[in-house]
Motif scaffolding. Sequence first.
Motif, PDB file in Angstrom:
ATOM      1  N   SER A   1     -55.368 -80.360  -3.789  1.00 48.23           N
ATOM      2  CA  SER A   1     -56.397 -81.397  -3.777  1.00 48.23           C
ATOM      3  C   SER A   1     -56.868 -81.530  -5.174  1.00 48.23           C
ATOM      4  O   SER A   1     -56.824 -80.600  -6.138  1.00 48.23           O
ATOM      5  CB  SER A   1     -57.323 -81.122  -2.969  1.00 48.23           C
ATOM      6  N   ALA A   2     -57.512 -82.650  -5.493  1.00 50.55           N
ATOM      7  CA  ALA A   2     -58.122 -82.887  -6.755  1.00 50.55           C
ATOM      8  C   ALA A   2     -59.324 -81.958  -6.947  1.00 50.55           C
ATOM      9  O   ALA A   2     -59.381 -81.453  -8.165  1.00 50.55           O
ATOM     10  CB  ALA A   2     -58.670 -84.308  -6.820  1.00 50.55           C
ATOM     11  N   GLU A   3     -59.838 -81.694  -5.917  1.00 51.12           N
ATOM     12  CA  GLU A   3     -61.001 -80.491  -5.983  1.00 51.12           C
ATOM     13  C   GLU A   3     -60.471 -79.196  -6.610  1.00 51.12           C
ATOM     14  O   GLU A   3     -61.131 -78.396  -7.351  1.00 51.12           O
ATOM     15  CB  GLU A   3     -61.934 -80.523  -4.720  1.00 51.12           C
ATOM     16  N   GLU A   4     -59.346 -78.834  -5.621  1.00 50.36           N
ATOM     17  CA  GLU A   4     -58.585 -77.411  -6.153  1.00 50.36           C
ATOM     18  C   GLU A   4     -58.089 -77.562  -7.605  1.00 50.36           C
ATOM     19  O   GLU A   4     -58.279 -76.657  -8.257  1.00 50.36           O
ATOM     20  CB  GLU A   4     -57.457 -77.291  -5.363  1.00 50.36           C
ATOM     21  N   SER A   5     -57.511 -78.477  -7.999  1.00 51.01           N
ATOM     22  CA  SER A   5     -57.014 -78.893  -9.630  1.00 51.01           C
ATOM     23  C   SER A   5     -58.323 -78.548 -10.499  1.00 51.01           C
ATOM     24  O   SER A   5     -58.241 -78.032 -11.452  1.00 51.01           O
ATOM     25  CB  SER A   5     -56.344 -79.896  -9.602  1.00 51.01           C
ATOM     26  N   ALA A   6     -59.449 -79.346 -10.035  1.00 50.50           N
ATOM     27  CA  ALA A   6     -60.433 -79.239 -10.893  1.00 50.50           C
ATOM     28  C   ALA A   6     -61.058 -77.784 -11.022  1.00 50.50           C
ATOM     29  O   ALA A   6     -61.464 -77.289 -12.113  1.00 50.50           O
ATOM     30  CB  ALA A   6     -61.841 -80.239 -10.493  1.00 50.50           C
ATOM     31  N   ALA A   7     -61.066 -77.152 -10.116  1.00 51.07           N
ATOM     32  CA  ALA A   7     -61.561 -75.677  -9.925  1.00 51.07           C
ATOM     33  C   ALA A   7     -60.700 -74.924 -10.997  1.00 51.07           C
ATOM     34  O   ALA A   7     -61.058 -73.804 -11.485  1.00 51.07           O
ATOM     35  CB  ALA A   7     -61.575 -75.259  -8.529  1.00 51.07           C
ATOM     36  N   LEU A   8     -59.212 -75.013 -10.695  1.00 50.43           N
ATOM     37  CA  LEU A   8     -58.397 -74.407 -11.422  1.00 50.43           C
ATOM     38  C   LEU A   8     -58.441 -74.592 -12.998  1.00 50.43           C
ATOM     39  O   LEU A   8     -58.360 -73.460 -13.733  1.00 50.43           O
ATOM     40  CB  LEU A   8     -56.860 -74.634 -11.007  1.00 50.43           C
ATOM     41  N   ALA A   9     -58.643 -75.813 -13.378  1.00 54.70           N
ATOM     42  CA  ALA A   9     -58.871 -76.238 -14.670  1.00 54.70           C
ATOM     43  C   ALA A   9     -60.318 -75.468 -15.300  1.00 54.70           C
ATOM     44  O   ALA A   9     -60.162 -75.053 -16.448  1.00 54.70           O
ATOM     45  CB  ALA A   9     -58.985 -77.699 -14.945  1.00 54.70           C
ATOM     46  N   TYR A  10     -61.448 -75.544 -14.395  1.00 55.64           N
ATOM     47  CA  TYR A  10     -62.477 -74.658 -14.976  1.00 55.64           C
ATOM     48  C   TYR A  10     -62.181 -73.231 -15.273  1.00 55.64           C
ATOM     49  O   TYR A  10     -62.611 -72.723 -16.241  1.00 55.64           O
ATOM     50  CB  TYR A  10     -63.549 -74.976 -14.069  1.00 55.64           C
TER      51      TYR A  10
END
Length: 199
Positions: free
Chosen positions: A30-39
């Motif tokens: 999900s977009a939220e999971e990818s955002a957490a990974l990027a952080y």
Amino acid sequence: GYQVPDASMRQAINNLRNRANYATEPQHASAEESAALAYALMVLARERAATVGDLRYYADTVPEAFATPMAAANLGAALASYGDQARADRMFRQAGGQIDLNVKEPYRYRPDYGTSLRDAAATLTLAASAGSQAIDTTKLTSAVAERIARAEQAGRSLSTQDSIWTVLAARALSQSVPPAALNGVTLGQPVTSLPDASA
């Protein structure tokens, strides 16, 4: 900054490394999971604990999976930490293209507590800190300042995330080369109010 005990720091870095290693592939996340990974990758890269091959793989094969400006900018910052400015700039350009400060914010909070203003200020912070020329920091600084002024005129206060990232952006911009300008005034130090163009 604050001194963090070595054991606590190691534990935090190991936790982030495990999360990054076992994260869902961005193209399936999900977009939220990818955002957490990027952080997580940005923090790991800052501590020289990321795998640079993974960063390059994500930037080359699934950049669109990092679908928010802050997610793309975090991956850009991670790449810049390892000196891969070309890929970093590509991700910063993507982040800049995703920013829309005129979008109407939803009435509910996003899972990452973000807003378009927070994402813009974070992108500005990360790009300026990385020394990237991929984003017009002067133009984005003005857009962020105007958005804050509109909120103030409407009697709306900034969220904690908005406020923190705006302060971090001011700090990063005051240290950037070349320095950004606001209303035609070069920002040589952080500012807390807009320069008066008529003064």
